[in-house]
Scaffold this motif. Structure first.
Motif, PDB file in Angstrom:
ATOM      1  N   LYS A 153       0.814  -1.215   0.000  1.00 15.18           N
ATOM      2  CA  LYS A 153       0.000   0.000   0.000  1.00 15.18           C
ATOM      3  C   LYS A 153       0.846   1.263   0.000  1.00 15.18           C
ATOM      4  O   LYS A 153       0.512   2.244  -0.639  1.00 15.18           O
ATOM      5  N   ASN A 154       1.959   1.241   0.761  1.00 17.80           N
ATOM      6  CA  ASN A 154       2.778   2.447   0.848  1.00 17.80           C
ATOM      7  C   ASN A 154       4.258   2.196   0.590  1.00 17.80           C
ATOM      8  O   ASN A 154       5.078   3.065   0.820  1.00 17.80           O
ATOM      9  N   ASP A 155       4.621   1.012   0.119  1.00 16.38           N
ATOM     10  CA  ASP A 155       6.002   0.630  -0.222  1.00 16.38           C
ATOM     11  C   ASP A 155       6.963   0.743   0.956  1.00 16.38           C
ATOM     12  O   ASP A 155       8.155   0.969   0.767  1.00 16.38           O
ATOM     13  N   TYR A 156       6.470   0.593   2.179  1.00 17.67           N
ATOM     14  CA  TYR A 156       7.316   0.623   3.367  1.00 17.67           C
ATOM     15  C   TYR A 156       7.923  -0.760   3.573  1.00 17.67           C
ATOM     16  O   TYR A 156       7.217  -1.757   3.600  1.00 17.67           O
ATOM     17  N   VAL A 157       9.259  -0.832   3.713  1.00 17.54           N
ATOM     18  CA  VAL A 157       9.965  -2.100   3.879  1.00 17.54           C
ATOM     19  C   VAL A 157      10.531  -2.157   5.294  1.00 17.54           C
ATOM     20  O   VAL A 157      11.147  -1.192   5.758  1.00 17.54           O
ATOM     21  N   PHE A 158      10.320  -3.284   5.992  1.00 21.76           N
ATOM     22  CA  PHE A 158      10.859  -3.441   7.333  1.00 21.76           C
ATOM     23  C   PHE A 158      11.237  -4.892   7.581  1.00 21.76           C
ATOM     24  O   PHE A 158      10.817  -5.793   6.865  1.00 21.76           O
ATOM     25  N   LYS A 159      12.067  -5.105   8.597  1.00 19.00           N
ATOM     26  CA  LYS A 159      12.584  -6.425   8.927  1.00 19.00           C
ATOM     27  C   LYS A 159      11.780  -7.027  10.075  1.00 19.00           C
ATOM     28  O   LYS A 159      11.511  -6.353  11.059  1.00 19.00           O
ATOM     29  N   VAL A 160      11.402  -8.310   9.930  1.00 23.70           N
ATOM     30  CA  VAL A 160      10.652  -9.008  10.972  1.00 23.70           C
ATOM     31  C   VAL A 160      11.232 -10.401  11.164  1.00 23.70           C
ATOM     32  O   VAL A 160      11.953 -10.920  10.320  1.00 23.70           O
ATOM     33  N   ASN A 161      10.876 -10.996  12.293  1.00 23.80           N
ATOM     34  CA  ASN A 161      11.247 -12.368  12.581  1.00 23.80           C
ATOM     35  C   ASN A 161      10.325 -13.308  11.810  1.00 23.80           C
ATOM     36  O   ASN A 161       9.133 -13.049  11.685  1.00 23.80           O
ATOM     37  N   GLY A 162      10.854 -14.406  11.321  1.00 24.82           N
ATOM     38  CA  GLY A 162      10.075 -15.340  10.533  1.00 24.82           C
ATOM     39  C   GLY A 162       8.976 -16.038  11.300  1.00 24.82           C
ATOM     40  O   GLY A 162       8.018 -16.539  10.705  1.00 24.82           O
ATOM     41  N   HIS A 163       9.057 -16.082  12.628  1.00 24.35           N
ATOM     42  CA  HIS A 163       8.008 -16.715  13.435  1.00 24.35           C
ATOM     43  C   HIS A 163       6.727 -15.903  13.421  1.00 24.35           C
ATOM     44  O   HIS A 163       5.670 -16.425  13.780  1.00 24.35           O
ATOM     45  N   ARG A 164       6.811 -14.650  13.012  1.00 22.70           N
ATOM     46  CA  ARG A 164       5.623 -13.795  12.967  1.00 22.70           C
ATOM     47  C   ARG A 164       4.954 -13.803  11.606  1.00 22.70           C
ATOM     48  O   ARG A 164       3.990 -13.080  11.386  1.00 22.70           O
ATOM     49  N   LEU A 165       5.437 -14.625  10.671  1.00 22.17           N
ATOM     50  CA  LEU A 165       4.892 -14.661   9.324  1.00 22.17           C
ATOM     51  C   LEU A 165       4.152 -15.966   9.061  1.00 22.17           C
ATOM     52  O   LEU A 165       4.504 -17.014   9.582  1.00 22.17           O
ATOM     53  N   LYS A 166       3.127 -15.854   8.227  1.00 23.93           N
ATOM     54  CA  LYS A 166       2.375 -17.021   7.777  1.00 23.93           C
ATOM     55  C   LYS A 166       2.099 -16.823   6.294  1.00 23.93           C
ATOM     56  O   LYS A 166       1.745 -15.717   5.864  1.00 23.93           O
ATOM     57  N   ALA A 167       2.267 -17.860   5.516  1.00 24.28           N
ATOM     58  CA  ALA A 167       2.061 -17.763   4.069  1.00 24.28           C
ATOM     59  C   ALA A 167       0.612 -17.417   3.764  1.00 24.28           C
ATOM     60  O   ALA A 167      -0.314 -17.911   4.409  1.00 24.28           O
ATOM     61  N   TYR A 168       0.425 -16.533   2.791  1.00 28.53           N
ATOM     62  CA  TYR A 168      -0.912 -16.136   2.351  1.00 28.53           C
ATOM     63  C   TYR A 168      -1.149 -16.754   0.981  1.00 28.53           C
ATOM     64  O   TYR A 168      -0.348 -16.590   0.060  1.00 28.53           O
ATOM     65  N   PHE A 169      -2.240 -17.494   0.853  1.00 31.27           N
ATOM     66  CA  PHE A 169      -2.581 -18.139  -0.405  1.00 31.27           C
ATOM     67  C   PHE A 169      -3.845 -17.495  -0.946  1.00 31.27           C
ATOM     68  O   PHE A 169      -4.883 -17.490  -0.290  1.00 31.27           O
ATOM     69  N   ASP A 170      -3.760 -16.945  -2.160  1.00 33.80           N
ATOM     70  CA  ASP A 170      -4.955 -16.401  -2.790  1.00 33.80           C
ATOM     71  C   ASP A 170      -5.211 -17.162  -4.082  1.00 33.80           C
ATOM     72  O   ASP A 170      -4.355 -17.873  -4.593  1.00 33.80           O
TER      73      ASP A 170
END
Length: 94
Positions: free
Chosen positions: A59-76
């Motif tokens: 939405k706003n092209d903001y890039v940031f670093k996160v831990n992989g445990h906080r991510l879940k794959a999104y399937f559309d």
């Protein structure tokens, strides 16, 4: 314990360009109620060793670093399974 960790590690395959959801642990408006803690559709830009990711908010092209445990794959765009099989099409093998 090692077997569990390796299976968990194999399930968390996230590639560059894939869409992911981010777990928001700081959302306390309605604790334990109907509000979802998974937010957005972010795009993975860079994968670091040991489970860190750079993700981008489209939405706003903001890039940031996160831990992989906080991510879940999104399937559309799941493939629709509207194909039906009639009872006359079934073949029984004896």
């Amino acid at each position: 314990m090692h077997a569990f960790y390796t299976t968990y590690e194999n399930c968390q395959k996230v590639d560059i360009g894939q869409k992911v959801l981010l777990y928001n642990s700081r959302l306390h408006l309605f604790p334990r109620k109907l509000r979802s803690r998974w937010s957005g559709r972010f795009i993975v830009k860079h994968v670091y060793p040991y489970g860190a990711f750079h993700i981008e908010n489209p939405k706003n092209d903001y890039v940031f670093k996160v831990n992989g445990h906080r991510l879940k794959a999104y399937f559309d765009n799941f493939p629709s399974e509207n194909e039906s099989i009639g009872l006359n099409d079934l073949v029984c093998k004896d």
